[in-house]
Design a protein around this motif. Structure first.
Motif, PDB file in Angstrom:
ATOM      1  N   VAL A   1     -81.101 -81.244  10.983  1.00  0.00           N
ATOM      2  CA  VAL A   1     -80.084 -81.304   9.935  1.00  0.00           C
ATOM      3  C   VAL A   1     -78.948 -82.245  10.331  1.00  0.00           C
ATOM      4  CG1 VAL A   1     -78.357 -79.960   8.669  1.00  0.00           C
ATOM      5  CG2 VAL A   1     -80.635 -79.016   9.064  1.00  0.00           C
TER       6      VAL A   1
ATOM      7  N   GLU B   1     -73.729 -79.478   2.101  1.00  0.00           N
ATOM      8  CA  GLU B   1     -75.169 -79.679   1.980  1.00  0.00           C
ATOM      9  C   GLU B   1     -75.874 -79.358   3.293  1.00  0.00           C
ATOM     10  OE1 GLU B   1     -77.967 -83.149   0.039  1.00  0.00           O
ATOM     11  OE2 GLU B   1     -76.362 -83.779   1.375  1.00  0.00           O
TER      12      GLU B   1
ATOM     13  N   ASP C   1     -78.669 -76.440   3.997  1.00  0.00           N
ATOM     14  CA  ASP C   1     -79.985 -76.808   4.521  1.00  0.00           C
ATOM     15  C   ASP C   1     -80.300 -76.023   5.789  1.00  0.00           C
ATOM     16  OD1 ASP C   1     -82.361 -78.020   5.198  1.00  0.00           O
ATOM     17  OD2 ASP C   1     -81.509 -80.004   5.577  1.00  0.00           O
TER      18      ASP C   1
ATOM     19  N   ARG D   1     -83.166 -73.125   6.517  1.00  0.00           N
ATOM     20  CA  ARG D   1     -84.137 -73.253   7.608  1.00  0.00           C
ATOM     21  C   ARG D   1     -84.151 -72.017   8.498  1.00  0.00           C
ATOM     22  NH1 ARG D   1     -85.904 -78.510   9.099  1.00  0.00           N
ATOM     23  NH2 ARG D   1     -85.303 -80.078   7.565  1.00  0.00           N
TER      24      ARG D   1
END
Length: 262
Positions: free
Chosen positions: A92, A244, A248, A252
């Motif tokens: 990420v 964002e 994310d 995960r």
């Protein structure tokens, strides 16, 4: 990989389990039926099969209302144990850094400190006080404040109960509990934390919290930008990127927001 043919009975059972993701609690078979668009008899048989395998459980003595079962907790715990925060954080961080060309950090909290797990360096030359494995006071950093904001005021008071000397990394560093509490109230309201040259006189940061499968805050992600590039990017573009990245990485780690949650 091409998607293969699905098994209708399994697909229906999954749809029944998905009904409970809204967090509204136990349901009757008629209530479940209304959500999955199946005959009541079919829904009943599938519910009984899920109960027999501990994916659902009856919550009253009559078997009329059902909720999620213990097997799902076991599966979730096994899934969570197999996730490497640093590994997923690296993916990420690299992605977000490539989008904004600024330094991205992933950190976790240990008491009143943060420990940096991942650092994706900007292609620009920037002097940073952080580094993988380094420990910094949480109240000096955006990523630390993003994680501290998840604690209640009482938990924060206990955490800082015996602190009489607040380490200041710059003239702008928070140096009192009341000041920290005021900032954390603001962080809770907007979902983002800022470091206004508080850990580095030449750098500003924005950060957001990262949650795991259980919904607990287990990490934070931040973007650091030099002061001369901060004014026109920090409150718009970079806040978008850090939010964002937090979504994310949380996904995960298995986190699924319930309706109404950010």
């Amino acid at each position: 990989m091409a998607q293969g043919r699905t098994v209708p009975a399994v697909d229906r059972a999954v749809k029944i389990l998905n009904v409970f993701l809204d967090g509204q609690g136990p349901r009757t078979v008629p209530e479940i039926t209304a959500h999955v668009d199946l005959p009541r008899s079919t829904t009943y048989e599938l519910v009984q099969t899920l109960v027999a395998n501990n994916y659902l459980r009856a919550v009253d003595g009559y078997g009329n209302r059902f909720d999620l079962g213990i097997r799902l907790l076991e599966l979730g715990s096994t899934f969570s144990a197999g996730i490497d925060l640093a590994e997923q954080g690296r993916v990420v961080a690299d992605t977000i850094m490539a989008r904004c060309n600024e330094t991205v950090h992933i950190a976790t909290r240990d008491g009143r400190d943060v420990i940096y797990l991942v650092k994706a360096d900007s292609p620009h030359a920037v002097r940073m006080v952080s580094g993988v494995g380094r420990r910094l006071p949480a109240h000096c950093t955006a990523v630390g404040k993003a994680m501290l904001a998840d604690l209640s005021d009482d938990e924060l008071a206990e955490l800082y109960r015996d602190v009489t000397d607040w380490p200041a990394m710059t003239p702008k560093t928070i140096t009192t509990f009341d000041e920290l509490l005021d900032q954390l109230h603001t962080v809770r309201g907007r979902g983002l934390a800022y470091d206004d040259c508080e850990s580095n006189p030449d750098v500003k940061c924005v950060a957001a919290a990262v949650r795991d499968l259980s919904g607990a805050v287990v990490a934070g992600i931040s973007i650091s930008v030099p002061v001369h590039r901060a004014d026109h990017r920090l409150d718009d573009e970079l806040t978008h990127h850090v939010a964002e990245g937090a979504r994310d990485l949380s996904a995960r780690l298995g986190y699924t927001p319930r309706p109404g949650q950010a």
